[in-house]
Each structure stands twice: as structure tokens, then as C-alpha cells.
Scaffold this motif. Sequence first.
Motif, PDB file in Angstrom:
ATOM      1  N   LYS A   1     -22.506  29.799  16.461  1.00 37.45           N
ATOM      2  CA  LYS A   1     -21.280  29.718  15.673  1.00 37.45           C
ATOM      3  C   LYS A   1     -21.671  29.779  14.200  1.00 37.45           C
ATOM      4  CE  LYS A   1     -18.051  26.798  16.941  1.00 37.45           C
ATOM      5  NZ  LYS A   1     -16.950  27.693  17.320  1.00 37.45           N
ATOM      6  N   SER A   2     -21.636  30.980  13.629  1.00 34.78           N
ATOM      7  CA  SER A   2     -22.173  31.191  12.284  1.00 34.78           C
ATOM      8  C   SER A   2     -21.110  31.187  11.198  1.00 34.78           C
ATOM      9  CB  SER A   2     -22.933  32.525  12.239  1.00 34.78           C
ATOM     10  OG  SER A   2     -22.074  33.593  12.598  1.00 34.78           O
ATOM     11  N   ASP A   3     -19.852  30.976  11.568  1.00 34.59           N
ATOM     12  CA  ASP A   3     -18.786  30.948  10.575  1.00 34.59           C
ATOM     13  C   ASP A   3     -18.989  29.774   9.610  1.00 34.59           C
ATOM     14  OD1 ASP A   3     -15.796  29.871   9.853  1.00 34.59           O
ATOM     15  OD2 ASP A   3     -15.886  32.062   9.980  1.00 34.59           O
ATOM     16  N   ASP A   4     -18.685  30.011   8.317  1.00 36.53           N
ATOM     17  CA  ASP A   4     -18.873  28.958   7.317  1.00 36.53           C
ATOM     18  C   ASP A   4     -18.114  27.693   7.680  1.00 36.53           C
ATOM     19  OD1 ASP A   4     -20.587  30.382   5.742  1.00 36.53           O
ATOM     20  OD2 ASP A   4     -19.080  31.054   4.307  1.00 36.53           O
ATOM     21  N   MET A   5     -16.912  27.830   8.236  1.00 35.27           N
ATOM     22  CA  MET A   5     -16.122  26.649   8.571  1.00 35.27           C
ATOM     23  C   MET A   5     -16.802  25.813   9.647  1.00 35.27           C
ATOM     24  SD  MET A   5     -13.688  24.748   7.827  1.00 35.27           S
ATOM     25  CE  MET A   5     -12.974  25.851   6.594  1.00 35.27           C
TER      26      MET A   5
ATOM     27  N   LYS B   1     -20.001  25.522  10.028  1.00 34.27           N
ATOM     28  CA  LYS B   1     -21.073  24.824   9.331  1.00 34.27           C
ATOM     29  C   LYS B   1     -20.528  23.641   8.535  1.00 34.27           C
ATOM     30  CE  LYS B   1     -24.112  27.470   7.463  1.00 34.27           C
ATOM     31  NZ  LYS B   1     -24.842  28.383   6.534  1.00 34.27           N
ATOM     32  N   ILE B   2     -19.411  23.853   7.855  1.00 31.38           N
ATOM     33  CA  ILE B   2     -18.811  22.792   7.050  1.00 31.38           C
ATOM     34  C   ILE B   2     -18.367  21.633   7.930  1.00 31.38           C
ATOM     35  CG2 ILE B   2     -16.798  22.215   5.624  1.00 31.38           C
ATOM     36  CD1 ILE B   2     -17.069  25.042   4.417  1.00 31.38           C
ATOM     37  N   ILE B   3     -17.764  21.943   9.087  1.00 29.87           N
ATOM     38  CA  ILE B   3     -17.333  20.887  10.005  1.00 29.87           C
ATOM     39  C   ILE B   3     -18.534  20.040  10.426  1.00 29.87           C
ATOM     40  CG2 ILE B   3     -16.442  20.416  12.329  1.00 29.87           C
ATOM     41  CD1 ILE B   3     -14.609  22.861  11.970  1.00 29.87           C
ATOM     42  N   GLY B   4     -19.616  20.716  10.784  1.00 32.17           N
ATOM     43  CA  GLY B   4     -20.814  19.992  11.197  1.00 32.17           C
ATOM     44  C   GLY B   4     -21.347  19.085  10.104  1.00 32.17           C
ATOM     45  N   LEU B   5     -21.394  19.576   8.874  1.00 31.55           N
ATOM     46  CA  LEU B   5     -21.897  18.777   7.765  1.00 31.55           C
ATOM     47  C   LEU B   5     -20.967  17.610   7.457  1.00 31.55           C
ATOM     48  CD1 LEU B   5     -23.129  21.679   5.460  1.00 31.55           C
ATOM     49  CD2 LEU B   5     -24.552  20.076   6.735  1.00 31.55           C
ATOM     50  N   GLN B   6     -19.669  17.859   7.549  1.00 36.94           N
ATOM     51  CA  GLN B   6     -18.716  16.780   7.292  1.00 36.94           C
ATOM     52  C   GLN B   6     -18.811  15.680   8.342  1.00 36.94           C
ATOM     53  OE1 GLN B   6     -15.034  19.030   7.042  1.00 36.94           O
ATOM     54  NE2 GLN B   6     -15.038  18.908   4.807  1.00 36.94           N
ATOM     55  N   LEU B   7     -19.196  16.042   9.548  1.00 31.66           N
ATOM     56  CA  LEU B   7     -19.361  15.044  10.613  1.00 31.66           C
ATOM     57  C   LEU B   7     -20.650  14.240  10.457  1.00 31.66           C
ATOM     58  CD1 LEU B   7     -18.149  17.048  13.752  1.00 31.66           C
ATOM     59  CD2 LEU B   7     -16.986  15.132  12.635  1.00 31.66           C
ATOM     60  N   GLY B   8     -21.544  14.744   9.589  1.00 34.43           N
ATOM     61  CA  GLY B   8     -22.771  13.992   9.346  1.00 34.43           C
ATOM     62  C   GLY B   8     -24.058  14.714   9.683  1.00 34.43           C
ATOM     63  N   ALA B   9     -23.989  16.022   9.990  1.00 36.64           N
ATOM     64  CA  ALA B   9     -25.221  16.781  10.243  1.00 36.64           C
ATOM     65  C   ALA B   9     -26.000  16.939   8.942  1.00 36.64           C
ATOM     66  CB  ALA B   9     -24.888  18.152  10.827  1.00 36.64           C
ATOM     67  N   ASP B  10     -27.321  17.067   9.063  1.00 36.94           N
ATOM     68  CA  ASP B  10     -28.181  17.208   7.891  1.00 36.94           C
ATOM     69  C   ASP B  10     -28.550  18.648   7.589  1.00 36.94           C
ATOM     70  OD1 ASP B  10     -28.870  14.308   7.159  1.00 36.94           O
ATOM     71  OD2 ASP B  10     -29.271  14.360   9.305  1.00 36.94           O
ATOM     72  N   ASP B  11     -28.502  19.505   8.590  1.00 41.41           N
ATOM     73  CA  ASP B  11     -28.851  20.911   8.372  1.00 41.41           C
ATOM     74  C   ASP B  11     -28.270  21.743   9.502  1.00 41.41           C
ATOM     75  OD1 ASP B  11     -29.893  23.114   7.122  1.00 41.41           O
ATOM     76  OD2 ASP B  11     -31.981  22.420   7.170  1.00 41.41           O
ATOM     77  N   TYR B  12     -28.346  23.068   9.355  1.00 39.14           N
ATOM     78  CA  TYR B  12     -27.699  23.984  10.293  1.00 39.14           C
ATOM     79  C   TYR B  12     -28.494  25.284  10.311  1.00 39.14           C
ATOM     80  CZ  TYR B  12     -23.639  26.343  12.502  1.00 39.14           C
ATOM     81  OH  TYR B  12     -22.788  27.000  13.342  1.00 39.14           O
TER      82      TYR B  12
ATOM     83  N   VAL C   1     -19.798  20.558   0.116  1.00 35.97           N
ATOM     84  CA  VAL C   1     -19.507  19.568   1.154  1.00 35.97           C
ATOM     85  C   VAL C   1     -20.086  18.212   0.773  1.00 35.97           C
ATOM     86  CG1 VAL C   1     -20.045  18.870   3.513  1.00 35.97           C
ATOM     87  CG2 VAL C   1     -19.236  21.181   3.058  1.00 35.97           C
ATOM     88  N   TYR C   2     -21.333  18.189   0.316  1.00 31.03           N
ATOM     89  CA  TYR C   2     -21.963  16.919  -0.042  1.00 31.03           C
ATOM     90  C   TYR C   2     -21.306  16.287  -1.267  1.00 31.03           C
ATOM     91  CZ  TYR C   2     -25.661  17.144   3.416  1.00 31.03           C
ATOM     92  OH  TYR C   2     -26.355  17.147   4.604  1.00 31.03           O
ATOM     93  N   ILE C   3     -20.937  17.100  -2.246  1.00 27.98           N
ATOM     94  CA  ILE C   3     -20.241  16.571  -3.422  1.00 27.98           C
ATOM     95  C   ILE C   3     -18.912  15.962  -3.004  1.00 27.98           C
ATOM     96  CG2 ILE C   3     -19.078  17.201  -5.578  1.00 27.98           C
ATOM     97  CD1 ILE C   3     -22.091  17.095  -5.861  1.00 27.98           C
ATOM     98  N   SER C   4     -18.202  16.640  -2.111  1.00 34.64           N
ATOM     99  CA  SER C   4     -16.918  16.131  -1.620  1.00 34.64           C
ATOM    100  C   SER C   4     -17.096  14.791  -0.904  1.00 34.64           C
ATOM    101  CB  SER C   4     -16.281  17.152  -0.675  1.00 34.64           C
ATOM    102  OG  SER C   4     -15.086  16.648  -0.113  1.00 34.64           O
ATOM    103  N   LYS C   5     -18.137  14.681  -0.077  1.00 31.48           N
ATOM    104  CA  LYS C   5     -18.387  13.440   0.649  1.00 31.48           C
ATOM    105  C   LYS C   5     -18.742  12.301  -0.308  1.00 31.48           C
ATOM    106  CE  LYS C   5     -20.888  13.854   4.452  1.00 31.48           C
ATOM    107  NZ  LYS C   5     -21.990  14.316   5.345  1.00 31.48           N
ATOM    108  N   LEU C   6     -19.512  12.609  -1.344  1.00 28.43           N
ATOM    109  CA  LEU C   6     -19.871  11.587  -2.324  1.00 28.43           C
ATOM    110  C   LEU C   6     -18.654  11.133  -3.121  1.00 28.43           C
ATOM    111  CD1 LEU C   6     -23.309  12.937  -3.575  1.00 28.43           C
ATOM    112  CD2 LEU C   6     -22.901  10.738  -2.468  1.00 28.43           C
TER     113      LEU C   6
END
Length: 235
Positions: free
Chosen positions: A86-90, A92-103, A203-208
Motif C-alpha cells: 500500500k504505497s499511497d501517501d495517505m 503512509k500517513i495513517i500508519g505514522l499517525q497511529l504511531g509507526a516509526d517508519d514505512y 505528520v510529526y509536526i502535527s502530532k507534536l
Amino acid sequence: MEGNTIKTILIIDDEAQIRELLSIYLKNYGFATYEAGNGVDALAVFSNVQIDLVIADIMMPMMDGYELLKKMRHISEVSFLFLSAKSDDMDKIIGLQLGADDYVGKPFNPIEVVSRVQALFRRMDVFSKGEKQNHEIIQIGDVMLDLVSCKLYKNGQQKEVTSYEFKILSLLMKHAGRVFTKASIYEHVWGQEYIGDENLIMVYISKLREKIEDNPRKPVYLITIRGLGYRFEKK
């Protein structure tokens, strides 16, 4: 591999060939590996074995990678790398927002996966050794970053942060008032050449902002400098 302790990695994918391929490469680089074919089995392994890092596919039977990550985040801050077609940017963003560290997207080069794993462990080592390497507290307004214990406080209340969130915030707060481009942040924090993935930093700036701003939509600390990057505002 840094340190004397053998790091353990849990590989989760419904394709046995992928699990076996990654296991061979990771073992060749000195890691110990465990395998699971779905999220349910992965949780069983995770609850019985000390795991230092998880590599997981997204699309799996019984329990997908997203649901697995959510359940793991309830009990652990273990480093988590998504490996998926699943290479779509969204995605990747979902995974990072859930707490993943890399993709890492499929198809992949196993050497790249090993390099990403090594980079994650380097970041973890820096994070865990903060007490030995830093004896400092940075406070700007009601935001305090304890570099000894690697903890973030807002109005005296501790906010949970991942190693990458801590590294980004540490970089910006140590140099409050200075503008950092996305490329500069990426290269400082990930220790790799910037590859143009702007969404990752966003994504990280948004989470912070959700953790340190009274109103994340109207930030007073983490300021976007349009066309340039980000700055932590001096108070």
C-alpha cells in the motif's frame, strides 16, 4: 550493530517467503528474529517474548497491520516499521499517525530494510542514552523538555512522545528562533539523506502540535514558515 545485546525483531507478514527472506538478512546482520503470519499470532508472540522492533505488513488476514499497531501501542512503545504494498501517501500517513516509526513499500530491497532497522536502533540508542549524554532542561513558555529523562511536559503535565517526536522537538527547542527546512529536520533526526517525503515531517509536526499547543490549528510554539520550514518560537 551497536551495543553488545542482541536485538530481537518480530517479522509479521502473511507471505512466508517474505518472512524468511527478511529473517535471513537480519540474522546475517546480527539480529535475532521471530515470525508471525498475522496480527493475532503476532500479539501472542509479542506477549511472551521480549521484542525490540516490529516489522509488519498492513494487509493481513484475521487482523491487519493498522489494528495490530493500535493494540500494541496500548501496551508498548516498541519501534514499529510498516512494510507494505500500500504505497499511497495517505496509507503512509495513517500508519505514522497511529504511531509507526517508519514505512517501506513493496517491492523492497532487503538491504534497505536492514538499513532502516539499523537507523531505528541508532535513534533508540540516542533516546535511551539521553540520561548519560545530556544534563539539561529546556523550558520555553509552558513547554518543558527534559533531556535527562527524555520527557516532555506541558503546563507541568507529562506528554508521551516517541523517540522521533523527542528528537524533532529537541532539535527545534535547542535552536529556538531558527528556521529548519524539512530536509534539515529529516537529515538531523533520521541520519539519512532527505528523499523528498514532505508528508513524513508534516505528520510529526502535527502530532507534536497536538501535545504542546493549546490550539493546534493556531500554533504559538511550532510555527510554519511558509516555503521554508518550521521554527520553535522563542518566548
